[in-house]
Motif scaffolding. Structure first.
Motif, mmCIF file in Angstrom:
data_model
loop_
_atom_site.group_PDB
_atom_site.id
_atom_site.type_symbol
_atom_site.label_atom_id
_atom_site.label_comp_id
_atom_site.label_asym_id
_atom_site.label_seq_id
_atom_site.Cartn_x
_atom_site.Cartn_y
_atom_site.Cartn_z
ATOM 1 N N ASN A 284 0.849 -1.192 0.000
ATOM 2 C CA ASN A 284 0.000 0.000 0.000
ATOM 3 C C ASN A 284 0.883 1.240 0.000
ATOM 4 N N TYR A 285 0.472 2.244 -0.773
ATOM 5 C CA TYR A 285 1.261 3.468 -0.893
ATOM 6 C C TYR A 285 0.376 4.687 -0.651
ATOM 7 N N SER A 286 0.949 5.642 0.079
ATOM 8 C CA SER A 286 0.291 6.928 0.296
ATOM 9 C C SER A 286 0.930 7.945 -0.647
ATOM 10 N N ILE A 287 0.121 8.542 -1.513
ATOM 11 C CA ILE A 287 0.614 9.433 -2.567
ATOM 12 C C ILE A 287 0.138 10.854 -2.277
ATOM 13 N N TRP A 288 1.083 11.794 -2.296
ATOM 14 C CA TRP A 288 0.797 13.203 -2.028
ATOM 15 C C TRP A 288 1.205 14.020 -3.250
ATOM 16 N N LEU A 289 0.227 14.755 -3.788
ATOM 17 C CA LEU A 289 0.441 15.537 -5.004
ATOM 18 C C LEU A 289 0.313 17.018 -4.681
ATOM 19 N N HIS A 290 1.275 17.802 -5.175
ATOM 20 C CA HIS A 290 1.346 19.233 -4.859
ATOM 21 C C HIS A 290 1.093 20.055 -6.122
ATOM 22 N N PHE A 291 0.190 21.035 -5.968
ATOM 23 C CA PHE A 291 -0.178 21.891 -7.099
ATOM 24 C C PHE A 291 -0.193 23.358 -6.666
ATOM 25 N N ALA A 292 0.181 24.218 -7.610
ATOM 26 C CA ALA A 292 -0.010 25.666 -7.478
ATOM 27 C C ALA A 292 -0.058 26.214 -8.896
ATOM 28 N N GLU A 293 -1.040 26.996 -9.179
ATOM 29 C CA GLU A 293 -1.167 27.545 -10.532
ATOM 30 C C GLU A 293 -0.254 28.754 -10.667
ATOM 31 N N ILE A 294 0.935 28.523 -11.250
ATOM 32 C CA ILE A 294 1.925 29.590 -11.395
ATOM 33 C C ILE A 294 2.134 29.973 -12.853
ATOM 34 N N ASP A 295 1.327 29.359 -13.725
ATOM 35 C CA ASP A 295 1.385 29.724 -15.151
ATOM 36 C C ASP A 295 0.652 31.055 -15.333
ATOM 37 N N GLN A 296 1.375 32.039 -15.858
ATOM 38 C CA GLN A 296 0.777 33.380 -15.995
ATOM 39 C C GLN A 296 -0.400 33.401 -16.955
ATOM 40 N N GLY A 297 -0.521 32.384 -17.815
ATOM 41 C CA GLY A 297 -1.638 32.341 -18.763
ATOM 42 C C GLY A 297 -2.910 31.785 -18.171
ATOM 43 N N ILE A 298 -2.847 31.269 -16.953
ATOM 44 C CA ILE A 298 -4.033 30.707 -16.300
ATOM 45 C C ILE A 298 -4.362 31.595 -15.107
ATOM 46 N N VAL A 319 -9.886 18.130 -11.480
ATOM 47 C CA VAL A 319 -9.125 18.980 -10.569
ATOM 48 C C VAL A 319 -8.987 20.371 -11.204
ATOM 49 N N ASP A 320 -9.431 21.401 -10.518
ATOM 50 C CA ASP A 320 -9.326 22.781 -10.959
ATOM 51 C C ASP A 320 -8.658 23.552 -9.807
ATOM 52 N N ILE A 321 -7.371 23.836 -9.937
ATOM 53 C CA ILE A 321 -6.603 24.412 -8.833
ATOM 54 C C ILE A 321 -7.161 25.758 -8.418
ATOM 55 N N ILE A 322 -7.386 26.633 -9.392
ATOM 56 C CA ILE A 322 -7.930 27.957 -9.063
ATOM 57 C C ILE A 322 -9.361 27.822 -8.564
ATOM 58 N N GLY A 323 -10.106 26.832 -9.098
ATOM 59 C CA GLY A 323 -11.478 26.619 -8.641
ATOM 60 C C GLY A 323 -11.525 26.253 -7.166
ATOM 61 N N VAL A 324 -10.537 25.518 -6.683
ATOM 62 C CA VAL A 324 -10.499 25.138 -5.269
ATOM 63 C C VAL A 324 -9.950 26.273 -4.417
ATOM 64 N N ASN A 325 -8.831 26.875 -4.854
ATOM 65 C CA ASN A 325 -8.156 27.900 -4.048
ATOM 66 C C ASN A 325 -8.791 29.274 -4.174
ATOM 67 N N GLY A 326 -9.487 29.508 -5.283
ATOM 68 C CA GLY A 326 -10.114 30.814 -5.497
ATOM 69 C C GLY A 326 -9.202 31.824 -6.151
ATOM 70 N N GLU A 327 -7.911 31.461 -6.331
ATOM 71 C CA GLU A 327 -6.955 32.387 -6.926
ATOM 72 C C GLU A 327 -5.709 31.626 -7.351
ATOM 73 N N PRO A 328 -4.917 32.163 -8.270
ATOM 74 C CA PRO A 328 -3.637 31.539 -8.617
ATOM 75 C C PRO A 328 -2.603 31.789 -7.508
ATOM 76 N N TYR A 329 -1.434 31.169 -7.676
ATOM 77 C CA TYR A 329 -0.326 31.330 -6.725
ATOM 78 C C TYR A 329 -0.753 30.984 -5.298
ATOM 79 N N SER A 330 -1.420 29.842 -5.183
ATOM 80 C CA SER A 330 -1.829 29.329 -3.882
ATOM 81 C C SER A 330 -1.706 27.808 -3.907
ATOM 82 N N ALA A 331 -1.200 27.221 -2.832
ATOM 83 C CA ALA A 331 -0.862 25.798 -2.817
ATOM 84 C C ALA A 331 -2.083 24.927 -2.564
#
Length: 627
Positions: A284-298, A319-331
């Motif tokens: 069994n494996y525990s997988i942790w994925l890290h995202f931040a929308e740092i692309d200036q075009g998004i 998965v919609d990073i900005i949709g969850v965080n409400g803004e870009p440049y957020s983890a």
């Protein structure tokens, strides 16, 4: 549907930013050991303190040959030759109870004549977590092992187990306290599990780095991040920014901001992003994925939406990073536990709407169930036995006797005691013909689950402990061909389960306990031969009247008194005899003089006139003459 999923993602995000009590603490417990070092050392560029490893373990120090540029720049190692035992451990005491990241670096010992890599196993707290594979000395990420473990008894044991392929060689050990809730992956997480780091990569980073290199919080455990610039060359690209990223360096995981300032994104050549790695099968494996929308075009939600697939199965949908965080440049951090049957783990980000996929970092942990330990009382009893018998170094007997199950102590048989708190116990000792020379301690009786003891063919001296009679389940006791003396304890007759007893070939004396002699007719195999002083059963000499200890003491005192009386009488008789002999000698010497004097007196008396005298006067005159 999307709204419900985004709400779920947002709850994960809130979990990350919730402040825990650990953030209020000043500094976590941290201990770094430079193995083989005779003095404390500090290493650049952070002036990190490494303690010398004196008195932590056995083994032998040697100079280190550096095998990887990601290792701490230390100059010594400690290696463990097989002649010193197959199991060797660092036992670190006085550790705060809590959650810890434990990291061990390996290196080759330049002092050794062999240039081959040693291959060995590593365990933490009695649980095997890693087996070194060939080529580790030239693979950056294989030069160390890292795991997260809970400490509950203020002590950490880190053991190295020989597999017959060279001597284990250790460069350094780090024990770093982390937040108690770090990497909480769900219901299985807790004090019964260990998380071993299988892979940790920083996507889009140009060089490897530790937590301090990434300016992380001290409660993060100084994690190591391997750099990856592309998963598939020519179809992926890396991007990086210097803009500030929100929701970073917060408990419980304290991920550094620098981790989210770079990323890998897919291109038109291949819209999917796929990360592949080899893993141990059926784990069994525990997988942790890290995202931040740092692309200036998004800049808005809905512009980048993708599914996350693990080995072909959808783990996270839309998965919609900005949709969850409400803004870009957020983890944003997502976690999933999966069972992997094969040897490959594939993580794929598959775009479903808008631009291509993106990923900032990936962590993969193998979930390991902690082994139950051996009963502490029985471990102490074995250590006492080890010291009393002078067990040779080649036996080792370090760490836990029964776990890891792949490496039990030599000569020790273990049984899992389901009814005794879920602990391992010792049910057999097989140390025959091993050149043991000590004595049997009374504490052997604390191994209360023993069913068999075989210590034959050694040079064990002293008496048989009477406490052996308290091991109720003992079925076989073989102490033959040793140097044991004294009597056979009466308590051995209390062992109702005893079916085989070999005491032959020793120097035992006295009467065989009647409780044992009477068992010979009940299919029991007892051997008392070759003990010149034993008596009382067929095959041995007959015993005289049985006397109690008090009677024997009384007889001894009586004999002693009689001897003293004879001596006194003899001395008195001798003195009287000497006095008589002395008187006789004096009488013989004075005899002629006495005879001559007597004749002279008689002649004088005859020459005097015979006149009539008064009777009283005559008597007085006679007296004077005699004088």
């Amino acid at each position: 549907m999307l709204k419900r999923i985004n709400r779920s993602f947002f709850s994960v995000f809130l979990l990350l930013v919730t402040v825990s009590p650990s953030s209020q603490r000043s500094e976590p417990f941290a201990l770094r050991i430079s193995c083989g070092a005779r003095e404390n050392v500090r290493t650049p560029p952070t002036n990190t303190l490494w303690h010398k490893d004196f008195a932590y373990t056995g083994g032998r120090p040697a100079n280190a040959s550096q095998t990887s540029f990601i290792e701490p720049p230390l100059k010594t190692v400690r290696y463990f030759p097989l002649s010193d035992g197959p199991e060797n451990c660092y036992i670190i005491n006085k550790v705060r109870n809590g959650h810890y990241s434990v990291r061990v670096f390996f290196a080759l010992a330049s002092d050794l004549s062999s240039d081959s890599e040693p291959l060995f196993d590593v365990s933490i707290e009695g649980t095997q977590i890693y087996s070194l594979e060939s080529g580790w000395s030239i693979e950056e990420e294989q030069s160390f092992v890292e795991a997260l473990v809970f400490v509950t008894d203020k002590s950490v044991s880190i053991c190295f187990h020989s597999t017959g392929h060279g001597d284990p060689s250790i460069l350094s050990i780090e024990i770093l306290q982390v937040d108690d809730n770090e990497y909480n992956f769900g219901l299985q997480w807790g004090k019964g599990t260990i998380l071993r780091t299988a892979k940790r990569v920083c996507c889009g980073c140009g060089k490897p780095g530790f937590g301090e290199d990434y300016r992380s919080n001290h409660w993060s455990g100084d994690r190591f991040w391997a750099p990856v610039t592309a998963f598939r060359k020519g179809s992926d690209k890396s991007i990086s920014v210097e803009s500030r990223v929100k929701a970073v360096n917060v408990p419980p995981n304290f991920y550094p901001e620098l981790l989210y300032q770079s990323a890998i994104v897919s291109t038109d050549i291949e819209p999917d992003l796929s990360f592949n790695m080899e893993v141990e099968p059926n784990k069994n494996y525990s997988i942790w994925l890290h995202f931040a929308e740092i692309d200036q075009g998004i800049t808005k939600k809905g512009q980048r939406v993708f599914d996350v697939l693990i080995n072909g199965d959808i783990a996270f949908k839309n998965v919609d990073i900005i949709g969850v965080n409400g803004e870009p440049y957020s983890a944003l951090v997502l976690n999933k536990t999966v069972a992997v049957k094969g040897r490959t783990l594939t993580i794929t980000m598959h775009p479903t709407q808008g631009h291509h996929a993106i990923i900032n970092a990936i962590e993969v942990f193998e979930i390991i169930s902690m082994e139950s330990k051996t009963s502490a009382g029985e471990v102490r009893a074995l250590q006492t036995l080890k010291n009393a018998l002078g067990l040779p170094l080649r036996f080792g007997w370090n760490g836990d006797p029964c776990v890891p199950q792949q490496h039990p102590w030599s000569g020790v048989d273990c049984q899992f005691n389901k009814n005794g708190g879920g602990l391992w116990v010792i049910d057999g000792l097989g140390l025959d013909n091993q050149g043991l020379r000590g004595t049997l301690p009374d504490d052997i009786s604390k191994l209360i689950h023993l069913q068999s003891i075989n210590l034959s063919g050694n040079s064990i001296r002293g008496s048989i402990p009477a406490t052996l009679g308290t091991i109720a389940g003992l079925e076989m006791l073989d102490l033959s061909f040793n140097l044991l003396n004294g009597t056979i304890p009466e308590t051995l007759g209390q062992l109702k389960s005893l079916r085989r007893l070999n005491l032959n070939g020793n120097f035992l004396s006295g009467k065989v306990p009647s409780a044992l002699g009477g068992r010979l007719l009940h299919r029991a195999s007892f051997n008392f031969t070759d003990n010149a002083g034993l008596c009382g059963i067929p095959g041995l000499r007959p015993c005289g009247p049985h006397l109690s200890t008090a009677s024997k003491i009384g007889i001894a005192f009586g004999v002693l008194a009689m001897v003293l009386l004879i001596i006194v009488i003899s001395v008195c008789w001798w003195k009287r005899r000497q006095n008589i002999l002395r008187a006789q000698k004096l009488a013989a010497r004075d005899a002629p003089y006495a005879k001559a004097r007597t004749h002279f007196v008689r002649e004088v008396q005859l020459g005097r006139p015979q006149a009539q005298e008064h009777p009283r006067t005559a008597a007085e005159n006679g007296s004077r003459l005699l004088i």
